[in-house]
Enzyme design. Structure first.
Site, PDB file in Angstrom:
ATOM      1  N   SER A 128       3.206  65.186 144.072  1.00  0.00           N
ATOM      2  CA  SER A 128       3.841  64.524 145.210  1.00  0.00           C
ATOM      3  C   SER A 128       5.340  64.464 144.963  1.00  0.00           C
ATOM      4  O   SER A 128       5.794  64.494 143.817  1.00  0.00           O
ATOM      5  CB  SER A 128       3.290  63.102 145.352  1.00  0.00           C
ATOM      6  OG  SER A 128       4.030  62.352 146.283  1.00  0.00           O
ATOM      7  N   TYR A 141       1.148  53.998 142.949  1.00  0.00           N
ATOM      8  CA  TYR A 141       0.919  55.394 143.314  1.00  0.00           C
ATOM      9  C   TYR A 141       2.033  56.277 142.753  1.00  0.00           C
ATOM     10  O   TYR A 141       1.762  57.310 142.129  1.00  0.00           O
ATOM     11  CB  TYR A 141       0.851  55.533 144.830  1.00  0.00           C
ATOM     12  CG  TYR A 141       0.773  56.962 145.303  1.00  0.00           C
ATOM     13  CD1 TYR A 141      -0.417  57.682 145.199  1.00  0.00           C
ATOM     14  CD2 TYR A 141       1.889  57.600 145.850  1.00  0.00           C
ATOM     15  CE1 TYR A 141      -0.497  59.003 145.618  1.00  0.00           C
ATOM     16  CE2 TYR A 141       1.813  58.917 146.275  1.00  0.00           C
ATOM     17  CZ  TYR A 141       0.633  59.612 146.154  1.00  0.00           C
ATOM     18  OH  TYR A 141       0.556  60.926 146.561  1.00  0.00           O
TER      19      TYR A 141
END
Length: 231
Positions: A128, A141
């Site tokens: 990501s 996260y």
């Protein structure tokens, strides 16, 4: 590398990016094992559903035995439990680390011998832009993705000797259940899968899917204020 005729495993393949990966690999002629905690949710034709929970060593070991030969491993399974940094649940943060970071580690360790036996193959880690950018509304996260990125780099060094290439795929916001509550421009899971598989075919080690991930990566050498200046 060639995909046609190879065997691939995609974790978290019951929806979103994982489902798109499974479909893309199948279209390129691979035998695709689509893994999920609940494989009955996988209904796509052309893939083989298989149970695998990346936090459960027993299901990982069973999947290794069931699949046997493997040439392409896609570590896509992930979770995000958004909450502000000062009030977020540490239990949720541990869960994110267990799935996103340690899950990737456990599955890759388990399948590394099979990859080696088949000439090396490739590991694709779904990362990501948050690997490089802290998120105050999703700190657990982002931290888990930063850890997964570091792990991917360590894997790249460790697996090089057996001929296994490690590809890190970075992207910003994708139109999946994971980002349903995020009011930002998003790209489709299919775009992510196509870009990643294109990178695999081209022999790349890093794929920056969208402009957002490219912008964040380009800011890394700069002073910290370039990323975290007051808004």
């Amino acid at each position: 590398m060639q995909i046609h005729g190879k065997t691939a495993l995609v974790t978290g393949a019951n929806r979103g990016i994982g489902q798109a990966f499974a479909r893309e690999l199948a279209e390129h002629g691979a035998t695709v094992y689509a893994a999920a905690r609940h494989p009955e949710l996988i209904t796509d034709r052309g893939v083989v559903p298989i149970q695998l929970d990346v936090t459960d060593p027993a299901t990982i070991a069973t999947a290794v035995e069931a699949i046997g030969d493997l040439s392409i491993l896609v570590n896509n399974a992930g979770t995000a439990l958004a909450a502000p940094v000062l009030t977020a649940s540490l239990a949720d943060a541990r869960r994110e680390m267990e799935v996103n970071y340690l899950g990737t580690w456990a599955v890759t360790q388990a399948f590394a011998p099979a990859l080696s036996h088949n000439g090396g193959g490739a590991v694709i880690n779904m990362l990501s832009a948050a690997s490089w950018l802290a998120l105050d509304q999703a700190p657990g996260y982002a931290a888990s993705k930063a850890a997964q990125w570091s792990l991917s780099n360590a894997m790249r060094l460790a697996l090089r000797a057996q001929g296994t290439r490690v590809i890190g795929v970075h992207v910003g916001y994708v139109d999946t259940d994971l980002s349903a509550g995020v009011d930002q421009p998003k790209i489709s899971p299919e775009e992510v899968a196509r870009a990643a598989i294109k990178g695999l075919l081209e022999g790349r080690e890093e794929v920056l899917v969208d402009e957002f991930s490219r912008r964040i990566k380009s800011a890394l050498p700069n002073d910290i204020a370039a990323l975290y200046s007051p808004r």
